[in-house]
Enzyme design. Structure first.
Site, PDB file in Angstrom:
ATOM      1  N   SER A   1      10.135  -3.477   2.475  1.00 14.97           N
ATOM      2  CA  SER A   1      10.857  -4.704   2.155  1.00 14.97           C
ATOM      3  C   SER A   1       9.937  -5.721   1.504  1.00 14.97           C
ATOM      4  CB  SER A   1      11.461  -5.297   3.433  1.00 14.97           C
ATOM      5  OG  SER A   1      12.120  -6.505   3.140  1.00 14.97           O
ATOM      6  N   CYS A   2      10.380  -6.229   0.383  1.00 18.72           N
ATOM      7  CA  CYS A   2       9.713  -7.353  -0.281  1.00 18.72           C
ATOM      8  C   CYS A   2      10.763  -8.406  -0.580  1.00 18.72           C
ATOM      9  CB  CYS A   2       9.006  -6.909  -1.558  1.00 18.72           C
ATOM     10  SG  CYS A   2       7.536  -5.900  -1.281  1.00 18.72           S
TER      11      CYS A   2
END
Length: 388
Positions: A83-84
């Site tokens: 996740s970014c």
């Protein structure tokens, strides 16, 4: 990759299993997965029953643990999408969001396991954030552990996914004989006759039944036989009835707006006098006229175009382009899964379906890059055989 065997992959941040499904379709065997979301893990296990999955924080997982689960120390590929979200173009960008640094655990596990290749999928916003500083940080981290890298921006619709979903792909290898490459586009716009046309909303969901006033029936007969290759793909191995095809009526406010919104139109199509007060402060053009572009709020999908990006909020028409093209409701879970290119046999279990589906990698995008990875591994193997 042993001669005659399938390449093996470990799926980090595996979620509901969209990437694993795509890799499986490409001929790559997922042999282990990791995710902290218990509902997504339940879905993964249901659809990939022979793949062991660690349900927990990736920061506490070791390479040794994953290789023991996989039953092998020879891993061809580590894949996943850490996740970014702080770099997502959908919502508030936060450079210091701790989720932005989950990639460090991806790098750590690549170093510990030493796969021949890695594949990392992510939001395209992180490519340009800070003039590319975050991208360079990722490349430097892999370079430090001995992996050559390359990256590309991709559009899911270019690979047969009926969705305008932009992503960035990083690939890398420690094997000298592997020449890094990305899959060629297979689909395109009408002015690209050498490519197949984009899969449209109607082609994606046209065989699914309309709901009318019955929003709660979980299983429904298909409206018709498959009408095109995409529907054949979705329905191969599927149950006899459509599952997870449920909805709910629009709120009074949403209905009052939807009455004015045609296919391919959004909030700006609504007359000013019909807008709630908070929406009346809409920008105008130089003539003083109301702008009719620049928003996908309350947008009704156009049957002749791909859908927009499916997010975790697809059940909320106020948040984006999720109005059904023919009915006044949000798209159903199954329709969202169709736009993501999940086959109908793929069942989502537990809860939080919008998060499971919206966070997934579209399987057909995973399949396209998976087939390219198989080709790279095969070509490298042939070079080594000739050299020997």
């Amino acid at each position: 990759m042993a001669s005659g065997s399938s390449p093996t992959a470990i799926d980090l941040f595996c979620g509901a299993g969209g990437l694993s499904e795509g890799l499986r379709q490409a001929g790559i065997s997922p042999v282990a997965g990791v995710d902290f979301d218990k509902h997504a893990v339940a879905t993964y296990r249901h659809n990939h029953p022979n793949v062991p999955v660690v349900e927990g924080d990736v920061a506490e997982v070791t390479g040794e643990q994953l290789m023991e689960l996989a039953g092998t120390r020879e891993i061809d590929l580590i894949a996943g999408g850490p996740s970014c979200q702080g770099f997502s173009t959908h919502g508030k960008r936060m450079q210091d969001d701790p989720r932005n640094f989950l990639f460090k655990h991806f790098v750590r596990l690549v170093e510990e396991i030493q796969p021949k290749m890695f594949l990392m999928e992510n939001v395209r916003g992180m490519l340009t954030y800070g003039k590319g500083a975050f991208r360079r940080q990722i490349e430097a981290a892999f370079d430090e552990i001995g992996y050559r890298t390359d990256f590309a921006q991709v559009l899911a619709a270019d690979y047969g996914v009926p969705q305008l979903r932009h992503r960035i792909l990083f690939i890398g290898t420690r094997v000298d004989e592997i020449e890094l490459s990305f899959p060629p586009r297979t689909h395109g716009a009408d002015d690209e006759p050498e490519l197949k046309p984009y899969v449209t909303v109607e082609e994606a969901i046209g065989d699914l039944p309309l709901m009318g006033d019955d929003y709660k029936q979980n299983e429904r007969p298909y409206a018709c036989a498959p009408q095109n290759p995409y529907q054949v793909y979705c329905r191969t191995g599927a149950p006899k009835e459509v599952t997870l095809h449920i909805g709910r009526p629009l709120s009074a406010q949403a209905q009052s707006l939807a009455d004015h919104i045609g296919q391919g139109e959004g909030l700006r199509a609504v007359p000013v006098e019909a807008l709630p007060a908070r929406f009346q402060k809409m920008r105008t053009i130089s003539s003083g006229a109301l702008r009719r572009d620049c928003t996908t709020l309350y947008h009704r999908l156009h049957p002749a175009k791909p859908s927009y990006t499916i997010t975790c909020n697809y059940k909320n028409v106020a948040s984006g382009p999720f109005l059904h093209p023919w009915e006044d409701r949000a798209i159903s879970h199954r329709e969202a899964a169709r736009f993501m290119s999940f086959p109908d046999h793929y069942q989502f279990v537990g809860a939080s379906f919008p998060r499971q589906i919206g966070n997934a990698v579209p399987p057909l995008l995973g399949r396209a890059i998976g087939e390219e990875i198989v080709k790279m591994l095969s070509q490298a193997g042939k070079q080594r055989s000739r050299a020997a």
